[in-house]
Design a protein around this motif. Structure first.
Motif, short mmCIF file in Angstrom:
data_model
loop_
_atom_site.label_atom_id
_atom_site.label_comp_id
_atom_site.label_asym_id
_atom_site.label_seq_id
_atom_site.Cartn_x
_atom_site.Cartn_y
_atom_site.Cartn_z
N MET A 1 0.85 -1.16 0.00
CA MET A 1 0.00 0.00 0.00
C MET A 1 0.90 1.23 0.00
O MET A 1 1.95 1.24 0.63
N TYR A 2 0.46 2.24 -0.69
CA TYR A 2 1.20 3.50 -0.74
C TYR A 2 0.22 4.64 -0.54
O TYR A 2 -0.86 4.65 -1.13
N ILE A 3 0.58 5.58 0.32
CA ILE A 3 -0.20 6.81 0.46
C ILE A 3 0.78 7.98 0.48
O ILE A 3 1.75 7.98 1.23
N GLU A 4 0.53 8.92 -0.39
CA GLU A 4 1.36 10.13 -0.48
C GLU A 4 0.88 11.11 0.58
O GLU A 4 -0.31 11.40 0.67
N THR A 5 1.80 11.62 1.39
CA THR A 5 1.41 12.52 2.48
C THR A 5 1.71 13.98 2.21
O THR A 5 1.38 14.83 3.01
N ARG A 9 -2.73 16.58 0.34
CA ARG A 9 -3.37 15.89 1.46
C ARG A 9 -3.88 16.88 2.47
O ARG A 9 -3.34 17.98 2.63
N GLU A 13 -6.99 12.90 6.90
CA GLU A 13 -7.21 11.88 5.89
C GLU A 13 -6.51 10.59 6.31
O GLU A 13 -5.43 10.62 6.87
N ASN A 14 -7.15 9.47 6.02
CA ASN A 14 -6.62 8.17 6.42
C ASN A 14 -6.66 7.20 5.26
O ASN A 14 -7.46 7.34 4.35
N ALA A 15 -5.79 6.21 5.34
CA ALA A 15 -5.85 5.07 4.43
C ALA A 15 -6.01 3.83 5.31
O ALA A 15 -5.48 3.76 6.41
N LYS A 16 -6.76 2.88 4.81
CA LYS A 16 -7.01 1.67 5.60
C LYS A 16 -6.93 0.46 4.70
O LYS A 16 -7.56 0.41 3.64
#
Length: 80
Positions: A1-5, A9, A13-16
């Protein structure tokens, strides 16, 4: 999983990522690498059921870091 911060943003905000595995009460190993670099790095929290097994916050340097935890897959009573 990848989330750009970085931008655009917004705070909160969250990723799950949810993974369902058999509930067998047995000991299991959870292992992964993570990279949290920069002032915008938030918090990484990993749960096994309701139990928090990993929590890391803020800039951890420009490195990939390894985490390994022993977890138990608790049996859940299912109503039919």
């Amino acid at each position: 999983m990848y989330i750009e911060t970085s931008s655009p943003r917004k705070p909160g905000e969250n990723a799950k990522l949810v993974l369902t595995v058999p509930d067998n009460g047995k000991q299991s190993c959870l292992s992964f690498y993570y990279h949290m670099f920069g002032e915008s790095a938030g918090t990484l929290s990993v749960y096994s059921g309701n139990n928090k097994v990993v929590s890391v916050s803020g800039d951890q340097g420009d490195n990939w870091l390894f985490v390994e935890r022993i977890i138990y897959l608790n049996e859940v009573v299912r109503k039919t």
